[in-house]
Design an enzyme around this catalytic site. Structure first.
Site, short mmCIF file in Angstrom:
data_model
loop_
_atom_site.label_atom_id
_atom_site.label_comp_id
_atom_site.label_asym_id
_atom_site.label_seq_id
_atom_site.Cartn_x
_atom_site.Cartn_y
_atom_site.Cartn_z
N THR A 85 0.51 -11.60 2.83
CA THR A 85 -0.66 -12.12 3.15
C THR A 85 -0.89 -12.71 4.63
O THR A 85 -0.57 -14.04 4.92
CB THR A 85 -1.15 -13.44 2.19
OG1 THR A 85 0.05 -14.27 2.26
CG2 THR A 85 -1.33 -13.01 0.87
N CYS A 264 6.47 -17.64 7.30
CA CYS A 264 5.80 -18.23 6.16
C CYS A 264 5.39 -19.57 6.88
O CYS A 264 3.86 -19.71 7.00
CB CYS A 264 6.97 -18.83 5.22
SG CYS A 264 7.31 -17.28 4.24
N LYS A 327 15.68 -17.51 12.38
CA LYS A 327 16.69 -18.41 11.79
C LYS A 327 18.06 -17.66 11.59
O LYS A 327 17.73 -16.23 11.56
CB LYS A 327 16.15 -18.84 10.47
CG LYS A 327 15.99 -17.90 9.57
CD LYS A 327 15.64 -18.48 7.97
CE LYS A 327 16.58 -19.22 7.36
NZ LYS A 327 16.39 -19.81 5.91
#
Length: 437
Positions: A85, A264, A327
């Site tokens: 999404t 995210c 990360k």
């Protein structure tokens, strides 16, 4: 049980392999033939520790298959929707085309009593809309919403041994059936005491976006404190240690640096703001605009610090960027602070070389104009400044003296506050970090 997983990206591939590990018969469906070929051969199309071994183990049992044909999902009892999404271009709102297409495509293959389980992160209200659509297109099928809480770099562990399950289900017999099906799917982790919450659709949808918004707020809070520390001469790491001892606050996610990125947190908080506006509750989330702004400011700050350490200009300077992924233990470069800062430095005239243990191929696709070098020592050669932006273990463990022998000027920016300032300064380096004197 017989399960299908629609969408075999980061979430779906891990979920499919993990469900097969738990003993279910699983088919993963994706429109990308190349991705399906890789997964079918037992190869992970992205870097995630433990996933290649899990794929090989699950496929050896015969319980895991992959396909590009949605018809192969027919016959499954439970269908997991795990598609992306992303943020809409030019907007804050989430792009739900893939979720809508997955549910619509599944409908012809559903039978009464089948459970469709959304795991994608969606704006609140999406599940209710999709449930109405299913009622028309596949009468008797039931929609549930079961948000994922994966951390990249720990996704296998988080799927097999999660810290909680959240089921968003409708009222009545349909909801009871959905809960029973999900309990059977997750019987193994539930048997070890994993908590399970049963809620309505809207609450289940909000759990993930609220959690991500809270984490983003905590990270931006400590980065705001870093700005104050830089102005006052205080030490943000010591400040974080002190306030983190308060059990109402906690030390986790109080690490000042160049901020968060990935697929995210940035897009989820923006989509949350957009959805709140649609619901007439935009004032409730105005603070997230500042959370986002603080986060983006830290990227500009590290560029400013690099320019200062290079004598006031980056023109003609050679800068080595340690890290491309957003990360460590990931090859994900979506909204990577490291690449964002590297691109800004190049625009200011620097010759920028980026190195990373896993993410260089993905980084090249996003920023082809930068120079990439897989070998850390080669990337460091003749640098005027070294900037650590992704805290991979190998960068945290660099030897200051040995590194000094490779560079032209011993200037280092610790963009994640993970190095020992005294050790680097003793070795002759000009050391700067985020919010520390």
């Amino acid at each position: 049980m017989r399960l299908s997983v629609i969408g075999c990206g980061y979430l779906g591939a891990v979920h499919a392999a993990s469900m097969a590990k738990l003993g279910h018969d699983v088919v993963g469906i994706d429109v990308d033939q190349a991705k399906v070929n890789e997964l079918a051969a037992g190869r992970a199309p992205f870097f995630e520790p433990g996933l290649p071994e899990l794929l090989a183990e699950s496929q050896a049992t015969g319980r895991l298959k992959f396909s590009t044909d949605l018809a192969d999902a027919a016959g499954a009892d439970v269908h997991f929707v795990c598609v992306g999404t992303p943020q809409r271009k030019g907007e804050y709102a989430a792009d739900l085309r893939f979720v809508d297409a997955a549910v619509a495509g599944l409908a012809p293959y559903l039978k009464p009593g089948n459970i469709v389980v959304g795991k994608s992160t969606v704006p609140v209200g999406t599940a209710a809309r999709l449930a109405d659509q299913l009622a028309e297109d596949a009468p008797g099928a039931v929609l549930a919403w079961n948000p994922e809480f994966l951390r990249e770099g720990h996704a296998v562990q988080d799927t097999l041994s999660p810290d909680r399950f959240v089921y968003g289900v409708p009222d009545g017999a349909a909801g009871t059936a959905a809960v029973a099906a999900l309990d059977e799917v997750y019987a193994a982790p539930l048997s070890t005491g994993t908590p399970r919450l049963t809620v309505d659709y809207a609450t289940a949808e909000l759990v993930k976006t609220a959690a991500n918004s809270f984490l983003a707020t905590k990270i931006s809070f400590i980065n705001a404190m870093a700005e104050v520390c830089e102005a006052s001469g205080a030490d943000v790491s010591a400040l974080a240690d002190a306030i983190g001892m308060d059990d109402r606050i906690g030390r986790k996610f109080l690490n000042a640096g160049v901020g968060f990125g990935g697929g995210c947190l940035p897009k989820d908080i923006r989509a949350f703001m957009a959805r709140a506006g649609e619901l007439g509750a935009d004032q409730a989330l105005t603070f997230l605009r500042e959370v986002d702004a603080i986060n983006m400011r830290r990227r500009s700050k590290v560029v400013e610090m690099t320019r200062e350490i290079c004598g006031g200009s980056l023109m003609g300077k050679r800068v080595t960027i340690l890290g491309a992924a957003f990360k460590p233990e990931s090859d994900d470069v979506r909204d990577s602070p490291a690449l964002s800062a590297a691109a800004q430095m190049q625009l200011q005239g620097a010759t920028v070389t980026v190195t990373d243990p896993e993410a260089l191929q993905n980084a090249k696709g996003r920023f082809p104009e930068l120079t990439y070098e897989p070998v850390t020592e080669n990337a460091l050669l003749n640098a005027h400044a070294v900037v650590l932006l992704t805290e991979w273990k190998e960068y945290r463990n660099l030897d200051p003296a040995a590194t000094a022998a490779l560079v032209t000027d011993t200037n280092i920016i610790d963009g994640r506050n993970v190095l020992d300032p005294a050790a680097w300064r003793t070795a002759g380096w000009t050391y700067r970090s985020m919010g520390r004197p």
